[in-house]
Design an enzyme around this catalytic site. Structure first.
Site, mmCIF file in Angstrom:
data_model
loop_
_atom_site.group_PDB
_atom_site.id
_atom_site.type_symbol
_atom_site.label_atom_id
_atom_site.label_comp_id
_atom_site.label_asym_id
_atom_site.label_seq_id
_atom_site.Cartn_x
_atom_site.Cartn_y
_atom_site.Cartn_z
ATOM 1 N N LYS A 1 18.393 -1.147 -4.165
ATOM 2 C CA LYS A 1 17.383 -0.545 -5.052
ATOM 3 C C LYS A 1 17.799 0.226 -6.314
ATOM 4 O O LYS A 1 19.090 0.853 -6.219
ATOM 5 C CB LYS A 1 16.281 0.281 -4.563
ATOM 6 C CG LYS A 1 15.552 -0.779 -3.395
ATOM 7 C CD LYS A 1 14.088 -0.039 -2.955
ATOM 8 C CE LYS A 1 13.327 -0.936 -2.053
ATOM 9 N NZ LYS A 1 12.130 -0.384 -1.578
ATOM 10 N N TYR B 1 6.567 -8.117 -5.477
ATOM 11 C CA TYR B 1 5.720 -7.102 -4.619
ATOM 12 C C TYR B 1 4.109 -7.298 -4.741
ATOM 13 O O TYR B 1 3.339 -6.559 -4.177
ATOM 14 C CB TYR B 1 5.832 -5.662 -4.834
ATOM 15 C CG TYR B 1 7.162 -5.249 -4.569
ATOM 16 C CD1 TYR B 1 7.589 -5.034 -3.067
ATOM 17 C CD2 TYR B 1 8.200 -4.820 -5.219
ATOM 18 C CE1 TYR B 1 8.703 -4.490 -2.568
ATOM 19 C CE2 TYR B 1 9.671 -4.396 -4.594
ATOM 20 C CZ TYR B 1 9.751 -4.221 -3.198
ATOM 21 O OH TYR B 1 10.967 -3.753 -2.815
ATOM 22 N N ASN C 1 13.753 4.280 -1.386
ATOM 23 C CA ASN C 1 14.375 4.337 -0.173
ATOM 24 C C ASN C 1 15.815 3.494 0.089
ATOM 25 O O ASN C 1 16.015 2.741 1.079
ATOM 26 C CB ASN C 1 13.354 3.795 1.087
ATOM 27 C CG ASN C 1 12.742 2.845 0.852
ATOM 28 O OD1 ASN C 1 13.088 2.025 -0.286
ATOM 29 N ND2 ASN C 1 11.771 2.430 1.613
ATOM 30 N N HIS D 1 15.639 -2.842 0.034
ATOM 31 C CA HIS D 1 14.566 -3.685 0.646
ATOM 32 C C HIS D 1 15.244 -4.562 1.895
ATOM 33 O O HIS D 1 16.287 -4.846 2.018
ATOM 34 C CB HIS D 1 14.119 -4.723 -0.541
ATOM 35 C CG HIS D 1 13.353 -5.701 0.223
ATOM 36 N ND1 HIS D 1 11.992 -5.358 0.151
ATOM 37 C CD2 HIS D 1 13.534 -6.981 0.446
ATOM 38 C CE1 HIS D 1 11.358 -6.608 0.776
ATOM 39 N NE2 HIS D 1 12.229 -7.503 0.973
ATOM 40 N N GLU E 1 11.447 -14.813 -0.542
ATOM 41 C CA GLU E 1 11.974 -13.689 -1.222
ATOM 42 C C GLU E 1 13.320 -14.126 -1.848
ATOM 43 O O GLU E 1 13.766 -13.990 -2.857
ATOM 44 C CB GLU E 1 12.335 -12.458 -0.523
ATOM 45 C CG GLU E 1 10.863 -11.875 -0.342
ATOM 46 C CD GLU E 1 10.870 -10.601 0.633
ATOM 47 O OE1 GLU E 1 9.899 -9.990 1.016
ATOM 48 O OE2 GLU E 1 11.823 -10.448 1.144
HETATM 49 P P1 IDP Z 1 9.477 -1.810 3.862
HETATM 50 O O1 IDP Z 1 10.055 -1.650 2.679
HETATM 51 O O2 IDP Z 1 10.117 -0.741 4.867
HETATM 52 O O3 IDP Z 1 9.031 -3.228 4.244
HETATM 53 P P2 IDP Z 1 6.727 -1.855 2.661
HETATM 54 O O4 IDP Z 1 5.562 -1.050 3.392
HETATM 55 O O5 IDP Z 1 6.777 -3.274 2.740
HETATM 56 O O6 IDP Z 1 8.105 -1.066 3.606
HETATM 57 O O7 IDP Z 1 6.583 -1.051 1.355
HETATM 58 C C1 IDP Z 1 7.542 -1.834 0.362
HETATM 59 C C2 IDP Z 1 8.049 -0.656 -0.359
HETATM 60 O O8 IDP Z 1 7.080 0.167 -1.208
HETATM 61 C C3 IDP Z 1 8.898 0.536 0.227
HETATM 62 O O9 IDP Z 1 10.030 0.001 0.598
HETATM 63 C C4 IDP Z 1 8.726 1.487 -0.421
HETATM 64 O O10 IDP Z 1 9.991 1.596 -1.537
HETATM 65 C C5 IDP Z 1 7.635 1.600 -1.132
HETATM 66 N N1 IDP Z 1 6.438 2.335 -0.637
HETATM 67 C C6 IDP Z 1 5.868 2.080 0.780
HETATM 68 N N2 IDP Z 1 5.124 2.780 0.955
HETATM 69 C C7 IDP Z 1 4.952 3.894 0.034
HETATM 70 C C8 IDP Z 1 4.506 5.213 -0.066
HETATM 71 O O11 IDP Z 1 3.652 5.536 0.513
HETATM 72 N N3 IDP Z 1 4.940 5.945 -1.124
HETATM 73 C C9 IDP Z 1 5.831 5.487 -2.165
HETATM 74 N N4 IDP Z 1 6.390 4.339 -2.069
HETATM 75 C C10 IDP Z 1 6.153 3.410 -0.782
HETATM 76 MG MG MG Z 2 8.154 -4.721 3.465
#
Ligand code: IDP
Ligand code: MG
Length: 148
Positions: A20, A60, A123, A126, A137
């Site tokens: 990211k 997304y 984070n 992905h 994807e």
């Molecule tokens: P994942 O990446 O672990 O699969 P997902 O629930 O698919 O998590 O969410 C996609 C991305 O959206 C996450 O990697 C993160 O960057 C962002 N995200 C998810 N939940 C939150 C939140 O509560 N606050 C801010 N960003 C979030």
């Molecule tokens: Mg996800």
């Protein structure tokens, strides 16, 4: 002539990742790719790319309507990323273990998100959540021929 058989995309052996914008701009790309290779993943395709807001929104799409969607789209289009298709047995689950929980604060020690993530949004990486999404994807970024 020659039969095109992208078999490895159909048998649970691939996943898709993005480094990211935050991790890329902080110079963590090399360390993250080293961790990925050391964990036994083969890089089948890889490129550095900058997504438009429209492209990030489309990638997304599944999260449209969630409270973090707008922030996620703005963030993911804020700078270059590295997108890659990875191959390994049981790739999706194995890669989710390597990256750790979505929230870096809750990720296991030694995982990529624990080491290089800043917060829930930024984070570091992905990782696909299913074989089906890994294929979708990968196809978002790479034509099938690039995966041979
Ligand atoms: P994942 O990446 O672990 O699969 P997902 O629930 O698919 O998590 O969410 C996609 C991305 O959206 C996450 O990697 C993160 O960057 C962002 N995200 C998810 N939940 C939150 C939140 O509560 N606050 C801010 N960003 C979030
Ligand atoms: Mg996800």
């Amino acid at each position: 002539m020659f039969a095109f058989k992208p078999n490895f995309t159909m048998n649970g052996k691939i996943t898709f990742t993005m480094i990211k914008p935050s991790a890329f701009s902080q110079g963590y790309t090399g360390q993250i790719l080293t961790m990925i290779e050391n964990a036994g993943f083969l890089i089948k395709a890889m490129k550095k790319v900058r997504l438009s807001q429209e492209q990030a929104g489309s990638f997304y799409e599944i999260h449209r309507g969630k409270p973090f969607y707008e922030e996620l789209v703005v963030f993911m289009s804020s700078g270059p990323i590295v997108a890659a298709v990875l191959e390994k047995e049981n790739a999706v689950e194995s890669f989710r273990m390597l990256i750790g929980a979505t929230d870096p604060a809750k990720a296991e020690p030694g995982t990529i998100r624990k080491l290089f993530g800043k917060n829930m949004g930024e984070n570091a990486v992905h990782g696909s959540d299913s074989d089906e999404n890994a294929i979708l994807e990968s196809g978002f970024f790479f034509p099938a021929i690039d995966l041979l």
